[in-house]
Design a protein around this motif. Structure first.
Motif, PDB file in Angstrom:
ATOM      1  N   ARG A 171      12.497 -64.642 -41.946  1.00  0.00           N
ATOM      2  CA  ARG A 171      13.699 -63.884 -41.562  1.00  0.00           C
ATOM      3  C   ARG A 171      13.899 -62.626 -42.412  1.00  0.00           C
ATOM      4  NH1 ARG A 171      18.284 -66.042 -38.717  1.00  0.00           N
ATOM      5  NH2 ARG A 171      17.574 -67.740 -37.422  1.00  0.00           N
ATOM      6  N   GLN A 172      13.668 -62.723 -43.711  1.00  0.00           N
ATOM      7  CA  GLN A 172      13.944 -61.577 -44.587  1.00  0.00           C
ATOM      8  C   GLN A 172      12.678 -60.918 -45.129  1.00  0.00           C
ATOM      9  OE1 GLN A 172      16.979 -60.446 -44.800  1.00  0.00           O
ATOM     10  NE2 GLN A 172      17.943 -62.205 -43.817  1.00  0.00           N
ATOM     11  N   THR A 173      11.627 -61.652 -45.228  1.00  0.00           N
ATOM     12  CA  THR A 173      10.417 -61.099 -45.858  1.00  0.00           C
ATOM     13  C   THR A 173       9.190 -61.485 -45.047  1.00  0.00           C
ATOM     14  OG1 THR A 173      10.179 -63.083 -47.170  1.00  0.00           O
ATOM     15  CG2 THR A 173      11.327 -61.218 -48.231  1.00  0.00           C
ATOM     16  N   SER A 174       8.095 -60.826 -45.372  1.00  0.00           N
ATOM     17  CA  SER A 174       6.825 -61.139 -44.696  1.00  0.00           C
ATOM     18  C   SER A 174       5.692 -61.106 -45.702  1.00  0.00           C
ATOM     19  CB  SER A 174       6.538 -60.114 -43.602  1.00  0.00           C
ATOM     20  OG  SER A 174       7.565 -60.109 -42.649  1.00  0.00           O
ATOM     21  N   THR A 175       4.563 -61.671 -45.324  1.00  0.00           N
ATOM     22  CA  THR A 175       3.341 -61.519 -46.124  1.00  0.00           C
ATOM     23  C   THR A 175       2.311 -60.823 -45.250  1.00  0.00           C
ATOM     24  OG1 THR A 175       2.629 -63.706 -45.451  1.00  0.00           O
ATOM     25  CG2 THR A 175       3.768 -63.527 -47.583  1.00  0.00           C
ATOM     26  N   TRP A 176       1.311 -60.247 -45.911  1.00  0.00           N
ATOM     27  CA  TRP A 176       0.414 -59.330 -45.215  1.00  0.00           C
ATOM     28  C   TRP A 176      -0.954 -59.912 -44.910  1.00  0.00           C
ATOM     29  CZ3 TRP A 176       4.477 -57.132 -44.283  1.00  0.00           C
ATOM     30  CH2 TRP A 176       5.363 -56.674 -45.240  1.00  0.00           C
ATOM     31  N   ALA A 177      -1.525 -59.420 -43.828  1.00  0.00           N
ATOM     32  CA  ALA A 177      -2.914 -59.739 -43.502  1.00  0.00           C
ATOM     33  C   ALA A 177      -3.806 -59.071 -44.553  1.00  0.00           C
ATOM     34  CB  ALA A 177      -3.252 -59.190 -42.111  1.00  0.00           C
ATOM     35  N   ASP A 178      -5.059 -59.491 -44.612  1.00  0.00           N
ATOM     36  CA  ASP A 178      -5.997 -58.824 -45.528  1.00  0.00           C
ATOM     37  C   ASP A 178      -6.311 -57.431 -44.997  1.00  0.00           C
ATOM     38  OD1 ASP A 178      -6.160 -61.007 -47.185  1.00  0.00           O
ATOM     39  OD2 ASP A 178      -7.853 -61.889 -46.083  1.00  0.00           O
ATOM     40  N   ALA A 179      -6.820 -56.562 -45.889  1.00  0.00           N
ATOM     41  CA  ALA A 179      -7.333 -55.259 -45.459  1.00  0.00           C
ATOM     42  C   ALA A 179      -8.595 -55.496 -44.623  1.00  0.00           C
ATOM     43  CB  ALA A 179      -7.665 -54.418 -46.685  1.00  0.00           C
ATOM     44  N   PRO A 180      -8.870 -54.687 -43.648  1.00  0.00           N
ATOM     45  CA  PRO A 180      -8.183 -53.460 -43.265  1.00  0.00           C
ATOM     46  C   PRO A 180      -6.981 -53.671 -42.336  1.00  0.00           C
ATOM     47  CG  PRO A 180     -10.140 -53.738 -41.921  1.00  0.00           C
ATOM     48  CD  PRO A 180     -10.128 -54.877 -42.891  1.00  0.00           C
ATOM     49  N   GLN A 181      -6.825 -54.905 -41.753  1.00  0.00           N
ATOM     50  CA  GLN A 181      -5.746 -55.111 -40.774  1.00  0.00           C
ATOM     51  C   GLN A 181      -4.362 -54.826 -41.374  1.00  0.00           C
ATOM     52  OE1 GLN A 181      -8.418 -57.135 -41.020  1.00  0.00           O
ATOM     53  NE2 GLN A 181      -9.317 -56.868 -39.001  1.00  0.00           N
ATOM     54  N   LYS A 182      -4.209 -55.068 -42.678  1.00  0.00           N
ATOM     55  CA  LYS A 182      -2.922 -54.819 -43.352  1.00  0.00           C
ATOM     56  C   LYS A 182      -2.424 -53.386 -43.126  1.00  0.00           C
ATOM     57  CE  LYS A 182      -1.290 -54.727 -48.188  1.00  0.00           C
ATOM     58  NZ  LYS A 182      -1.727 -55.009 -49.576  1.00  0.00           N
ATOM     59  N   PHE A 183      -3.362 -52.473 -42.864  1.00  0.00           N
ATOM     60  CA  PHE A 183      -2.994 -51.058 -42.719  1.00  0.00           C
ATOM     61  C   PHE A 183      -3.093 -50.565 -41.276  1.00  0.00           C
ATOM     62  CE2 PHE A 183      -4.841 -51.912 -46.871  1.00  0.00           C
ATOM     63  CZ  PHE A 183      -3.711 -51.698 -47.653  1.00  0.00           C
ATOM     64  N   GLU A 184      -3.204 -51.496 -40.343  1.00  0.00           N
ATOM     65  CA  GLU A 184      -3.351 -51.096 -38.936  1.00  0.00           C
ATOM     66  C   GLU A 184      -2.284 -51.805 -38.100  1.00  0.00           C
ATOM     67  OE1 GLU A 184      -7.431 -52.042 -37.927  1.00  0.00           O
ATOM     68  OE2 GLU A 184      -8.209 -50.307 -39.036  1.00  0.00           O
ATOM     69  N   ALA A 185      -1.023 -51.392 -38.258  1.00  0.00           N
ATOM     70  CA  ALA A 185       0.069 -52.036 -37.521  1.00  0.00           C
ATOM     71  C   ALA A 185       0.048 -51.610 -36.051  1.00  0.00           C
ATOM     72  CB  ALA A 185       1.403 -51.639 -38.147  1.00  0.00           C
TER      73      ALA A 185
END
Ligand code: PLP
Length: 423
Positions: free
Chosen positions: A275-289
């Motif tokens: 609801r308030q926060t998220s965690t990120w995919a690994d690079a390179p997907q982390k930078f390809e929203a």
């Protein structure tokens, strides 16, 4: 028409070269702005939409799997093309501009403090200046300019003096100034200067300064080897290497990836959303929203394969021959001022010039009447043009389909400019 073995082979691959402009064959000499597309790139785009169109990574059905494979295969092909297979990751963007903005927002901005410095050169395109200005302004940091050489015969006019760079770095150390980055172009989009990137990176790294290379012009003109250059970041655009618009490449060295925050938020770049926060995919997907440019990656892959089949060494050699021819022809006239190195060893086939007493826009318009496409203006380098003491110039820039006849045609049409505007 004087075609080299390379142009004889490739001209038929570019449908647009059959076009006539004002009743003359098209002589396209604006390749620094964008390149024309070979049939294989055009076919790849059509083929994708006719046979494979689907969103990636979000389905287990055949089309979605095909599209995902196309996208990830493209990443691998691009990585090989620039020697990045082992040293870092390829992130797809919309172009050089977005790639550089990504690094400015996701890497440098979070760490910049008041008093920090980013070194840029006076020959940078606005895309490699303005993102750093924006990042600097939010934190009280500043841009330092590595000046271009306008005098020394040894280093060549329009080149960068490495000793000057060392001095800038030593001065910064003395006053404990934090230099956070050097952002430098591999090839100037005005002067044509080819900068010695491997040497520059070595000097920067010996002072602990990371380097971003703008390869927007270099990528279509010479072999690129990011592992050998050892740069931290490198950016280029698909449309300048005979691929489609809307697709760009950002290379990031492995050890820098961990230091980067997300650039944009959205689908595809997350691991877990709460609801308030998220965690990120690994690079390179982390930078390809968001939905990525899959068709454009397919087109870019076709362009990279096309260039690799010809060979970047051969393309570079062809450009050297054209540039040599142009330099010799330009030297015949004393009312033609060429900006950038005269020495073939330190320049590429991007030649900006002015014809004395004729406005560059007038030159470009007269050339267009004969089917010649060149650019006139400041070419997104206002800082450089001010340093050269001019407001605008005419730019002729070569691609792999150009031949010496097109250069000769341009030279003879300059005579018409003289007749129309001077005599
Ligand atoms: N850097 C250089 C040296 C360029 O020549 C250009 C485009 O002309 C860019 C950056 C920006 O490229 P794009 O507009 O494709 O993002």
């Amino acid at each position: 028409m004087q075609n080299s073995p390379l142009t004889a082979k490739v001209r038929k691959d570019f449908p647009i070269l059959k076009r006539e402009i004002h009743g003359h064959p098209l002589a396209y000499l604006d390749n620094a702005a964008t390149t024309q597309k070979p049939k294989c790139v055009i076919d790849a785009l059509v083929n994708f939409y006719e046979k494979h169109n689907s969103n990636i990574s979000r389905g287990v059905y055949t089309l979605a799997e095909e599209a995902t494979e196309i996208y990830e295969d493209g990443r691998e092909t691009v990585a090989k093309f620039i020697g990045a297979a082992d040293s870092g990751k390829i992130i797809f963007s919309r172009g050089t501009t977005e790639s550089i903005n990504l690094i400015a927002a996701a890497w440098i901005q979070p760490k910049l403090k008041a008093g920090d410095r980013i070194i840029v050169t006076e020959m940078e395109h606005h895309s490699n200046l303005v993102p750093w200005q924006l990042a600097a302004q939010t934190s009280g940091a500043e841009l330092l300019y590595w000046p271009i050489n306008l005098e020394s015969e040894k280093s060549g006019i329009g080149s960068l003096d490495l000793q000057k760079f060392e001095e800038m770095l030593k001065d910064a150390t003395k006053i404990k100034q934090g230099i956070r980055l050097l952002a430098v172009t591999a090839v100037s989009n005005v002067l044509g200067t080819v900068n010695p990137i491997a040497e520059i990176v070595k000097i920067a790294h010996s002072h602990g300064v990371p380097v971003l290379v703008d390869a927007a012009q270099a990528a279509a003109r010479m072999p690129i080897d990011v592992a050998r250059w050892d740069c931290d970041f490198l950016a280029f655009s698909g449309h300048k290497i005979y691929g489609p618009t809307g697709i760009g490449v950002l290379y990031v060295k492995n050890e820098r990836l961990e230091e980067m925050q997300p650039f944009q938020g959205g689908g595809g770049m997350i691991r877990q959303v709460n609801r308030q926060t998220s965690t990120w995919a690994d690079a390179p997907q982390k930078f390809e929203a968001g939905t990525p440019p899959v068709a454009e990656v397919y087109g870019l892959t076709a362009a990279v394969e096309y260039l690799s089949d010809i060979g970047m060494q051969e393309i570079q050699q062809h450009e050297i021959e054209l540039t040599n021819h142009a330099l010799k022809r330009f030297a015949e006239f004393n009312d033609l001022e060429l900006y950038g190195p005269q020495d073939i060893n330190s320049r590429s086939g991007v030649l900006s010039f002015n014809l004395r007493n004729v406005h560059p826009h007038d030159v470009a318009q007269v050339l267009d009447e004969s089917g010649i496409g060149v650019r006139a203006g400041h070419h997104c380098t206002q800082v450089l043009h001010k340093r050269l003491g001019i407001v605008a110039s005419v730019r002729m820039s070569f691609g792999l389909y150009n031949n010496t006849s097109e250069i000769d045609l341009l030279i003879s049409e300059l005579d018409r400019c003289r007749q129309l505007f001077i005599e």
